[in-house]
Write a protein that holds these residues in place. Structure first.
Motif, PDB file in Angstrom:
ATOM      1  N   LEU A  23       0.874  -1.003   0.227  1.00 36.93           N
ATOM      2  CA  LEU A  23      -0.094   0.130  -0.244  1.00 36.93           C
ATOM      3  C   LEU A  23       1.148   1.080   0.226  1.00 36.93           C
ATOM      4  N   THR A  24       0.532   2.423  -0.328  1.00 35.57           N
ATOM      5  CA  THR A  24       1.308   3.884  -0.293  1.00 35.57           C
ATOM      6  C   THR A  24       0.755   4.476   1.027  1.00 35.57           C
ATOM      7  N   ASP A  25       2.053   4.744   1.513  1.00 36.53           N
ATOM      8  CA  ASP A  25       1.357   5.706   2.224  1.00 36.53           C
ATOM      9  C   ASP A  25       0.513   6.884   1.857  1.00 36.53           C
ATOM     10  N   PRO A  26      -0.436   7.133   2.813  1.00 39.03           N
ATOM     11  CA  PRO A  26      -1.617   8.082   2.804  1.00 39.03           C
ATOM     12  C   PRO A  26      -0.487   9.475   2.617  1.00 39.03           C
ATOM     13  N   ALA A  27      -0.082   9.561   3.753  1.00 39.87           N
ATOM     14  CA  ALA A  27       0.019  10.572   3.471  1.00 39.87           C
ATOM     15  C   ALA A  27       1.578  11.321   1.968  1.00 39.87           C
ATOM     16  N   GLU A  28       1.690  10.504   1.941  1.00 36.89           N
ATOM     17  CA  GLU A  28       2.825  10.286   0.938  1.00 36.89           C
ATOM     18  C   GLU A  28       2.205  10.860  -0.473  1.00 36.89           C
TER      19      GLU A  28
END
Length: 168
Positions: free
Chosen positions: A141-146
């Motif tokens: 998963l992609t880090d939501p903050a990034e």
């Protein structure tokens, strides 16, 4: 007088009413009226097509609360208890209706798949947690903050992004 009281206490409970109650598409819900005032549960029906060649039930054991089940416009809201789910699926008439609706739902979603009936869980110990690999394998998963930072950068500096892309 005692004989009349004995007769009244042994009256059978009112028959349950079971009927399809659509959520989003045909065959994706089943209403089970289990109380004389029209209350009951709304079973949400889902399919498991992990293997595209086979379609089988995916059991959601937390039903919605059914209202107005004896009226012209039944609806559901909130959550009923799991025990009500287990009691309902313990009945042959409910399981038969579930199988019929789920088979039709599978035919609508993946007509080429083979239908496979899986019995619903009848008690809490039979419930298996749903395995969702995308949510459990955090490295995928992609880090939501990034991701938000990337989106912000695109919105703030759109000309720099297109200029650098055109130079390459």
């Amino acid at each position: 007088m005692l004989a009349l009281t004995a007769c009244n206490s042994s009256e059978p409970s009112p028959a349950w009413k079971v009927f399809p109650l659509q959520r989003h598409q045909a065959h994706d819900g089943l209403a089970v009226v289990n109380q004389p005032d029209g209350y009951g549960i709304h079973l949400y029906l889902e399919t498991d097509t992990t293997d595209r060649a086979v379609c089988k039930p995916r059991w959601l054991v937390d039903p919605a609360r059914l209202f107005n089940g004896n009226g012209s416009h039944p609806f559901s809201s909130g959550v009923a208890t799991r025990q009500e789910f287990f009691t309902a699926v313990g009945r042959k008439d409910v399981r038969s209706a579930l199988e019929q609706e789920l088979k039709a739902l599978c035919a609508a979603r993946v007509p080429q798949a083979r239908w496979l009936w899986i019995e619903p869980p009848r008690q809490a110990s039979d419930v298996r947690p749903l395995h969702l690999p995308a949510l459990e394998e955090h490295h995928l998963l992609t880090d939501p903050a990034e991701e938000n930072a990337r989106q912000e950068a695109l919105l703030v500096k759109p000309s720099q992004t297109t200029d650098s892309a055109s130079r390459q």
